[in-house]
Enzyme design. Structure first.
Site, PDB file in Angstrom:
ATOM      1  N   ASP A   1     142.510  40.031  57.604  1.00  0.00           N
ATOM      2  CA  ASP A   1     143.354  40.331  56.443  1.00  0.00           C
ATOM      3  C   ASP A   1     144.427  41.361  56.770  1.00  0.00           C
ATOM      4  O   ASP A   1     145.485  41.381  56.156  1.00  0.00           O
ATOM      5  CB  ASP A   1     142.477  40.893  55.315  1.00  0.00           C
TER       6      ASP A   1
ATOM      7  N   LEU B   1     149.086  38.672  43.157  1.00  0.00           N
ATOM      8  CA  LEU B   1     148.493  39.246  41.952  1.00  0.00           C
ATOM      9  C   LEU B   1     147.281  38.427  41.526  1.00  0.00           C
ATOM     10  O   LEU B   1     147.408  37.348  40.933  1.00  0.00           O
ATOM     11  CB  LEU B   1     149.520  39.290  40.815  1.00  0.00           C
ATOM     12  N   GLY B   2     146.103  38.928  41.872  1.00  0.00           N
ATOM     13  CA  GLY B   2     144.852  38.356  41.409  1.00  0.00           C
ATOM     14  C   GLY B   2     144.044  39.482  40.793  1.00  0.00           C
ATOM     15  O   GLY B   2     144.603  40.463  40.299  1.00  0.00           O
TER      16      GLY B   2
ATOM     17  N   PHE C   1     143.173  38.299  32.606  1.00  0.00           N
ATOM     18  CA  PHE C   1     144.479  38.415  31.955  1.00  0.00           C
ATOM     19  C   PHE C   1     144.646  37.462  30.777  1.00  0.00           C
ATOM     20  O   PHE C   1     145.471  37.702  29.899  1.00  0.00           O
ATOM     21  CB  PHE C   1     145.605  38.233  32.980  1.00  0.00           C
ATOM     22  N   ARG C   2     143.851  36.399  30.718  1.00  0.00           N
ATOM     23  CA  ARG C   2     143.887  35.539  29.536  1.00  0.00           C
ATOM     24  C   ARG C   2     143.309  36.278  28.335  1.00  0.00           C
ATOM     25  O   ARG C   2     143.865  36.219  27.231  1.00  0.00           O
ATOM     26  CB  ARG C   2     143.113  34.248  29.811  1.00  0.00           C
TER      27      ARG C   2
ATOM     28  N   VAL D   1     146.921  35.526  38.930  1.00  0.00           N
ATOM     29  CA  VAL D   1     147.806  36.071  37.902  1.00  0.00           C
ATOM     30  C   VAL D   1     149.255  35.747  38.236  1.00  0.00           C
ATOM     31  O   VAL D   1     150.034  35.327  37.372  1.00  0.00           O
ATOM     32  CB  VAL D   1     147.599  37.587  37.754  1.00  0.00           C
TER      33      VAL D   1
ATOM     34  N   ASN E   1     149.982  32.042  37.429  1.00  0.00           N
ATOM     35  CA  ASN E   1     149.696  31.476  36.109  1.00  0.00           C
ATOM     36  C   ASN E   1     150.151  32.310  34.917  1.00  0.00           C
ATOM     37  O   ASN E   1     150.260  31.768  33.819  1.00  0.00           O
ATOM     38  CB  ASN E   1     148.183  31.223  35.991  1.00  0.00           C
TER      39      ASN E   1
END
Length: 397
Positions: A149, A210-211, A284-285, A332, A335
Site C-alpha cells: 500500500d 474516499l471510503g 454516508f447514506r 464515497v 457514489n
C-alpha cells in the site's frame, strides 16, 4: 483461462478474488469471496461466482482453515485451484516501510522483512503475514507477490515525507510519512492518463480516495509528490471512524487529565472518532438522511469532513502548480455526488467547474463530471485495487 488469485488478509477475515489480469477496470472478477469471523463460532464464507452467491456458515479456527474451506467451496462449484489455472498469487500488504518501493516476489527472506515491519502496522501486517504463510502452503508451486500500500509514495520528496522532529529519533524508529491506499491512487491516476490519451509526464492529478478510510494524493507526471495519510493511516482527512489530523497535544491532554491509557486513546482516535464520533454513524447514506432531517450533529460532522477535503485540495493545488485533472474514487468518492459537489464548490476562478447533470449520473464506470468549459477535468473513476495487484503478480509468473 489464466487467473491470478488476489488475497487481502485481515485480522479476522480474508477477502479474495480470482481475476483475469486482461480484464478491463470495470469487469467483474471471475470469483470473489470473503472469509469472515475467523476465530469465532459464527464463521462464514461468502462466495460469488459470475454473479451467483454461495454461503457456508461454520466455525473457522484460523486463517489456514478459512482459506482451505474457501478453496473446498470453490472446488465444489468447479472454480477451485485444482480446476483452474492460477498463474500467480498477489498479496495486499499494508506497510512496506522504507524497504519496499515496488512489488516483490515473496521468499522466506521477504516474509521476515515484512514481519520486521509489524511495529509500523501492528493492526495490519501480522494478518498480512498470516495470509501469505497460509497461501504459500496451499499453493506452493506458483509465484506469490507482495504489493505494498505504501509503495507508490516512495517518490515523495523529503519536504513532504519527513516530520519536523529530532532526526535521530525519527531515523531510529522509522518515523516518516509513508502514505497508504497507494495501489488505488496509482491505479486511478494511470486510468485518467489513459482516458485522456496524453503522455503521463504531461498530466498533474489530485486523487480523492474516499471510503470509510480516506486519503488524497498529489500526482505530478505519474509520481506522487504528497499524500494526506502519514506514518499511519490515522493521519490526514476526517474518515468514517478515524479522526484524521489533530493537534498531537490532545494525546498528552487525554492521558494527563482523563487518565486514558495509550491503548484507550488509540482506540478512541481510530475507532470512535471521525464522522462516527461526531454524528453517531459512519455510513454516508445514513449521514445524508440525518442531514435531510436537519440533525445538527450530522451537519457538523459533514461540514468538518468537507472542510478538511478542501484544505488538502488547496494545499495540493499549490504543491502541483498546475492541476490538469481531479479524480474521485472508492465508495464515497464514487457514489456520494453531494460530497463531490461540496468539495469543489465555488472554485470556478481556479478553473474547476462541476456539471450538476453529469455529477448526478449513477456510478457506472469512468465518467467526466466537469463542464466542457472547466479547465481542470474532473472524473469519477472506480478503483480496482485487486486488478492492479493481479497485473503486478502475473509479471512474476
Amino acid at each position: 483461462m489464466a487467473l491470478a488469485l488476489v488475497l487481502n488478509s485481515g485480522s479476522s477475515s480474508i477477502k479474495f478474488q480470482l481475476v483475469n489480469p486482461e480484464n478491463s477496470a470495470i469487469d467483474e472478477p471471475y470469483v470473489s469471496g470473503l472469509v469472515e469471523q475467523i476465530g469465532e463460532p459464527n464463521g462464514r464464507i461468502v462466495l460469488k461466482i459470475e454473479g451467483e452467491k454461495y454461503t457456508l456458515e461454520t466455525p473457522i479456527a484460523d486463517h489456514s482453515e478459512g482459506l482451505n474451506l474457501a478453496f473446498d467451496l470453490m472446488d465444489q462449484h468447479n472454480c477451485g485451484p485444482s480446476q483452474l489455472e492460477i498463474t500467480a498469487v498477489g498479496h495486499r500488504v499494508v506497510h512496506g516501510g522504507i524497504l519496499f518501493s515496488a512489488p516483490e516476489l515473496i521468499t522466506d527472506e521477504i516474509v521476515e522483512m515484512i514481519r520486521d515491519l509489524i511495529p509500523l502496522a501492528p493492526l495490519h501486517n501480522p494478518a498480512n503475514v498470516d495470509g501469505i504463510d497460509v497461501a504459500r502452503k496451499i499453493l506452493p508451486d506458483v509465484p506469490h507477490v507482495a504489493v505494498f500500500d505504501t509503495g507508490f509514495f516512495h517518490s515523495l520528496p523529503p519536504a513532504a515525507a519527513l516530520y519536523a522532529i529530532n532526526k535521530d529519533v525519527a531515523a531510529e524508529h522509522g518515523i516518516r510519512r509513508y502514505g497508504f491506499h497507494g495501489t488505488s491512487h496509482e491505479f486511478v491516476s494511470k486510468r485518467v492518463v489513459e482516458i485522456l490519451e496524453k503522455p503521463t509526464e504531461d498530466i498533474n492529478t489530485i486523487t480523492f480516495h474516499l471510503g470509510n478510510g480516506a486519503s488524497m494524493a498529489a500526482v505530478q507526471g505519474g509520481r506522487a509528490v504528497d499524500t494526506s495519510m502519514g506514518m499511519t493511516p490515522l493521519a490526514g482527512l476526517v474518515m468514517g471512524t478515524r479522526s484524521g489530523d489533530i493537534d498531537p497535544g490532545i494525546v498528552f491532554h487525554l492521558s494527563r487529565t482523563a487518565g486514558m491509557s495509550i491503548d484507550e486513546i488509540d482506540n478512541l482516535l481510530n475507532k470512535k472518532s471521525g464522522v462516527k464520533g461526531l454524528s453517531g454513524v459512519n455510513d454516508f447514506r445514513e449521514l445524508r438522511e440525518m442531514i435531510d432531517n436537519n440533525d445538527q450533529d450530522a451537519w457538523s460532522a459533514y461540514n468538518i469532513y468537507i472542510h478538511q477535503l478542501r484544505r488538502y485540495l488547496g494545499s495540493y493545488m499549490v504543491a502541483l502548480g498546475r492541476v490538469d485533472t481531479i479524480v474521485f474514487t472508492a465508495g464515497v468518492g464514487e457514489n456520494a455526488q453531494f460530497v463531490r459537489e461540496d468539495a469543489l464548490a465555488g472554485l470556478e476562478m481556479y478553473g474547476i467547474e462541476i456539471d450538476p447533470e453529469r455529477n448526478a449520473l449513477p456510478n457506472d464506470g469512468p465518467r467526466l463530471i466537469s463542464t466542457d468549459a472547466s479547465k481542470v477535468k474532473v472524473f469519477v473513476i472506480p478503483t480496482n485495487e485487486e486488478l492492479a495487484i493481479a497485473r503486478y503478480a502475473v509479471k512474476f509468473a
